[in-house]
Design an enzyme around this catalytic site. Structure first.
Site, PDB file in Angstrom:
ATOM      1  N   HIS A 101      49.635  37.645  31.859  1.00 17.91           N
ATOM      2  CA  HIS A 101      51.138  37.778  31.430  1.00 17.91           C
ATOM      3  C   HIS A 101      51.545  36.383  31.228  1.00 17.91           C
ATOM      4  O   HIS A 101      52.526  36.270  30.458  1.00 17.91           O
ATOM      5  CB  HIS A 101      51.908  38.827  32.249  1.00 17.91           C
ATOM      6  CG  HIS A 101      52.479  38.229  33.400  1.00 17.91           C
ATOM      7  ND1 HIS A 101      51.978  38.334  34.775  1.00 17.91           N
ATOM      8  CD2 HIS A 101      53.657  37.467  33.653  1.00 17.91           C
ATOM      9  CE1 HIS A 101      52.857  37.744  35.446  1.00 17.91           C
ATOM     10  NE2 HIS A 101      53.728  37.243  34.994  1.00 17.91           N
TER      11      HIS A 101
ATOM     12  N   ASP B 269      45.477  40.819  36.487  1.00 16.67           N
ATOM     13  CA  ASP B 269      46.355  39.793  35.798  1.00 16.67           C
ATOM     14  C   ASP B 269      45.996  38.503  35.915  1.00 16.67           C
ATOM     15  O   ASP B 269      46.356  37.806  36.429  1.00 16.67           O
ATOM     16  CB  ASP B 269      47.808  40.203  36.289  1.00 16.67           C
ATOM     17  CG  ASP B 269      48.812  39.682  35.474  1.00 16.67           C
ATOM     18  OD1 ASP B 269      48.650  38.688  34.379  1.00 16.67           O
ATOM     19  OD2 ASP B 269      49.962  40.067  35.686  1.00 16.67           O
TER      20      ASP B 269
ATOM     21  N   SER C 168      54.761  33.613  39.040  1.00 11.09           N
ATOM     22  CA  SER C 168      53.351  34.179  38.514  1.00 11.09           C
ATOM     23  C   SER C 168      52.598  33.099  38.385  1.00 11.09           C
ATOM     24  O   SER C 168      52.772  31.911  37.919  1.00 11.09           O
ATOM     25  CB  SER C 168      53.783  34.687  37.329  1.00 11.09           C
ATOM     26  OG  SER C 168      54.431  36.106  37.562  1.00 11.09           O
TER      27      SER C 168
HETATM   28  N1  ARG Z   1      56.588  41.670  36.823  1.00  5.28           N
HETATM   29  C1  ARG Z   1      55.898  40.636  36.595  1.00  5.28           C
HETATM   30  C2  ARG Z   1      56.731  39.425  36.247  1.00  5.28           C
HETATM   31  O1  ARG Z   1      57.924  39.383  36.524  1.00  5.28           O
HETATM   32  C3  ARG Z   1      54.879  40.808  35.447  1.00  5.28           C
HETATM   33  C4  ARG Z   1      55.422  40.956  34.179  1.00  5.28           C
HETATM   34  C5  ARG Z   1      54.237  41.183  33.045  1.00  5.28           C
HETATM   35  N2  ARG Z   1      53.866  42.474  33.023  1.00  5.28           N
HETATM   36  C6  ARG Z   1      54.351  43.574  32.246  1.00  5.28           C
HETATM   37  N3  ARG Z   1      53.440  44.494  32.452  1.00  5.28           N
HETATM   38  N4  ARG Z   1      55.381  43.321  31.623  1.00  5.28           N
HETATM   39  O2  ARG Z   1      56.537  38.586  35.542  1.00  5.28           O
HETATM   40  N1  GLU Z   2      55.865  38.151  37.353  1.00  2.00           N
HETATM   41  C1  GLU Z   2      56.915  37.331  37.839  1.00  2.00           C
HETATM   42  C2  GLU Z   2      56.686  35.864  37.253  1.00  2.00           C
HETATM   43  O1  GLU Z   2      56.365  36.137  36.024  1.00  2.00           O
HETATM   44  C3  GLU Z   2      56.485  37.045  39.522  1.00  2.00           C
HETATM   45  C4  GLU Z   2      57.123  38.307  39.974  1.00  2.00           C
HETATM   46  C5  GLU Z   2      58.334  37.793  40.547  1.00  2.00           C
HETATM   47  O2  GLU Z   2      59.394  37.892  40.016  1.00  2.00           O
HETATM   48  O3  GLU Z   2      58.048  37.910  41.840  1.00  2.00           O
HETATM   49  O4  GLU Z   2      56.780  34.793  37.843  1.00  2.00           O
END
Ligand code: ARG
Ligand code: GLU
Length: 720
Positions: free
Chosen positions: A85, A221, A655
């Site tokens: 991502h 991921d 991330s």
């Molecule tokens: N929650 C994770 C972050 O904050 C992954 C985001 C990307 N994945 C998604 N399904 N949108 O970045």
């Molecule tokens: N998916 C998040 C990022 O892009 C990390 C998840 C979080 O917020 O801890 O940094």
């Protein structure tokens, strides 16, 4: 005696398992603040192995990736690993219907096939330094806030200038603990970063937005890039002559896995946390900003979804936008639930009561801290209504893409008949605007945006008591009464910012006298009124209040430290390099539910559903599962481990961060948090907060067995 020590061992052991350490710590202070504790939790390396300015250390392998992610160097040829991502934008930009890397994955089978990414950069930290006393030089306690700020700004400018002199590095001073301390960061940025590999989306985004922010999780991921430099191993702009970067350190990759109770740490660039806000601040975010933002995003996502289902082109055009909107939408929902479950507001209020009692105990404290919380309360009550307005303005007004796009054309106004600008300058601007048009329309489908416009206005207008509406929108809407669809239809069909051919026809042979056409464009007019309201009405007041909050927060931070002298404080995250540490650990999210600390490929097969996009299983992956062909990447129990959780305190920006074991070897890649723990940006709960990491063995398995790109694994230093 023997019995006693056994009891002690059992006691220590059970204590260890319950060990979760809140905080994102500064690498250069680990030795002083954390090393003993980290070792007591199982760490075998030293703080100096993690961060050193005298010898190469782990920090030499940690990168800020793009603007908001972390990546790590995993070979001596500049190979870097981050999340799928995090590389999503780049993968998408290289994708087309013909070469659909998003869907099918991408693997460079030779260096020549690695794809350049203009605009992408990665940054290494060379060193950091405490410059608090230099920054505060000449700052007197009785100075006004304005004088104080000016003095500090000046000092910082000088420190940065001196630090950069004679080097090719960048230098930046950043405040910590709300301006109680300052650190200097010397960094090196690389601009030639090429895409090396990405799994197909049904692996890299498996579970999609349905599973996002959730455990149990099965997302592969990750994506791979490579840093290129000039012949002297120095950063350089893209050139076919560039060669792979030779790093000072690259992370060895361990196949030993992560089991419950194992020590782990995360090394990366957490973006923002607000752990020390007063209750009024938390209330503003969770009760006044999050709810309308959640609702407005939901509406926008429904529109994206319905159009993405109908066309492959629209699906590709809106995939990254959709992921971005959905991500924060779900985060806010989890955050609000977590804050409620934790009873965070009352906990904060209790702390504030105790603080006030303590502050009332002596005249010096009364003078310095006595009025703090009532001042916070007064400012937050004003700020809360402004921030609610701002939420509508951003989440409803500026979610209309043509508004954001058309606004830039106002720059042409400066080029009128009387201006002294030359034709060459005008032509340059026209060229830029055309390019921005190319980029914009590549991922734009007019009916989507027109629907977004109608829905956003409908919602905003029906909540006008909460989010005040810019005058220009009010007057333009009059003609259409409550018929927002008709308003949208008229606006979009009469604008040139909704159609690239109309816009290019206008820009070809542009003369200053044509500017009137822009001024009359309905989209441009509405955009102008939204921005105008923001810039003239909301922003100046928000800035003023924020400046006052900044100084209150600085004094509150100082007060909290004095009030709790035995507490070890970490600075809120601010996109600087940090270390979080904890143990691999399971958790119980609700009554009668228990979640194990790892997931397996069996779980992917259980989730499989060919009719739901998010749960389509890659046929190659299924075949590998059926033959259990995992090779050396299998766990000792024969399973293929996909992801694991641990109690490392992380946030957005982490991330792509490496998850390291007691030996400082790479065992995972951080990519998310559990939903029950997303309130940790405002308040951490050791019982509920877990970071989610991709198991590195699954990553290597996908590269090697599924993609047949074993040459990349051969580049790495593998610890079996
Ligand atoms: N929650 C994770 C972050 O904050 C992954 C985001 C990307 N994945 C998604 N399904 N949108 O970045
Ligand atoms: N998916 C998040 C990022 O892009 C990390 C998840 C979080 O917020 O801890 O940094």
């Amino acid at each position: 005696m023997k019995k006693q020590s056994l009891v002690l061992v059992i006691f220590l052991f059970s204590f260890r398992l319950a060990f979760a350490v809140e905080g994102m710590w500064l690498p250069m202070l680990l030795q002083q603040l954390n090393e003993d504790e980290m070792k007591s939790m199982g760490m075998k390396i030293s703080a100096e192995d993690i961060y050193s300015i005298n010898q190469s250390s782990l920090k030499d392998a940690i990168l800020l990736f793009g603007r908001g992610c972390t990546a790590e160097i995993i070979s001596d040829e500049g190979l870097i690993l981050t999340n799928h991502h995090c590389g999503y934008g780049q993968i998408q930009r290289h994708s087309s219907i013909e070469f659909d890397y998003l869907t099918d994955g991408f693997w460079a089978m030779s260096r020549a096939e690695e794809l350049p990414n203009p605009g992408l950069s990665v940054t290494l930290l060379i060193r950091m330094e405490d410059v608090t006393s230099k920054v505060l030089e000449g700052v007197k306690p009785d100075m006004t806030e304005k004088l104080r700020e000016d003095k500090i700004k000046n000092n910082i400018r000088l420190i940065e200038k001196n630090a950069m002199e004679g080097t090719s590095y960048a230098a930046k001073v950043r405040p910590f603990y709300y301006g109680n301390e300052f650190y200097l960061f010397i960094t090196e940025t690389f601009n030639d970063v090429r895409l090396v590999g990405a799994p197909p989306s049904n692996i890299g985004k498996f579970g999609g937005d349905t599973d996002n922010w959730m455990w149990p999780r099965h997302t592969g991921d990750f994506s791979l890039f490579r840093i290129y430099v000039n012949k002297n191993n120095e950063p350089a702009d893209y050139s076919p002559e560039n060669v792979p970067y030779k790093p000072k350190h690259h992370l060895p990759v361990s196949l030993k896995g992560a089991e419950k109770g194992d020590f782990t740490f995360v090394f990366g660039y957490p973006g923002t946390t607000k752990e020390y806000l007063p209750s009024y601040g938390v209330e503003m975010i969770t009760e006044h900003q999050n709810p309308p933002a959640i609702r407005l995003r939901e509406k926008r996502l429904d529109i994206f979804d319905s159009f993405m289902k109908q066309s492959d082109l629209v699906r590709i055009q809106y995939s990254a936008k959709h992921a971005g909107v959905a991500n924060f939408w779900k985060k806010m929902i989890g955050e609000n639930r977590g804050i409620k479950k934790l009873d965070a507001l009352n906990k904060k209020r209790q702390l504030e009561d105790d603080f006030n009692k303590w502050a009332a105990e002596d005249p010096r404290r009364i003078e310095k801290f006595g009025r703090l919380l009532s001042e916070f309360e007064a400012i937050y009550s004003k700020l809360t209504s402004l921030k609610t307005d701002e939420t509508y303005l951003i989440e409803a007004g500026l979610s209309v893409e043509t508004f954001r796009f058309s606004y830039a054309f106002g720059q042409l106004q400066a080029y009128n008949k009387n201006s002294k600008t030359t034709d060459a300058e005008l032509n340059e601007l026209i060229g830029k605007l055309k390019t921005s048009g190319d980029n914009f329309f590549k991922n734009f489908h007019q009916p989507v945006d027109q629907h977004v416009f109608a829905e956003m206005m409908k919602d905003w207008f029906s909540h006008r008591e909460a989010g005040s509406i810019p005058a220009g929108l009010l007057s333009a809407s009059k003609k259409y009464g409550e018929n927002f669809d008709a308003w949208a239809e008229a606006t979009y069909s009469n604008s040139m910012f909704t159609d690239q051919s109309k816009l290019n026809a206008f820009l070809d042979g542009y003369k200053p006298s044509k500017y009137r056409k822009i001024e009359k464009d309905p989209v441009f007019i509405l955009a102008g009124s939204v921005y105008d309201h923001y810039i003239r009405v909301i922003q100046p007041e928000v800035r003023l209040l924020n400046a006052r909050l900044d100084s209150l927060q600085r004094i509150y931070m100082e007060g909290l430290m004095e009030f709790q002298p035995d507490k070890r404080f970490y600075p809120d995250a601010n996109s600087t390099l940090r270390v979080s540490y904890g143990l691999v650990d399971d958790y119980s999210p609700a009554d009668a539910i228990h979640y194990r600390h790892y997931t397996t490929l069996e779980g992917i097969m259980e989730k499989e559903d060919p009719d739901i996009d998010d749960y389509v299983v890659d046929p190659k992956l299924r075949a590998l599962f059926q033959s259990r062909n995992y090779g050396r990447y299998a766990a000792p129990d024969g399973t293929m481990r996909i992801a694991f959780i641990a109690s490392n305190h992380t946030t957005g920006g982490n991330s792509g961060s490496p998850v390291l074991n007691a030996d400082g070897h790479l065992i995972g890649v951080n990519f998310d948090r559990n939903w029950e723990g997303t309130m940790s940006d405002l308040m951490y709960d050791p019982d509920q907060c877990r970071n989610i990491s991709l198991d590195i063995r699954y990553c290597l398995f996908v590269i090697d067995k599924l993609a047949g790109a074993g040459h990349l694994v051969s580049e790495m230093t593998i610890i079996e």
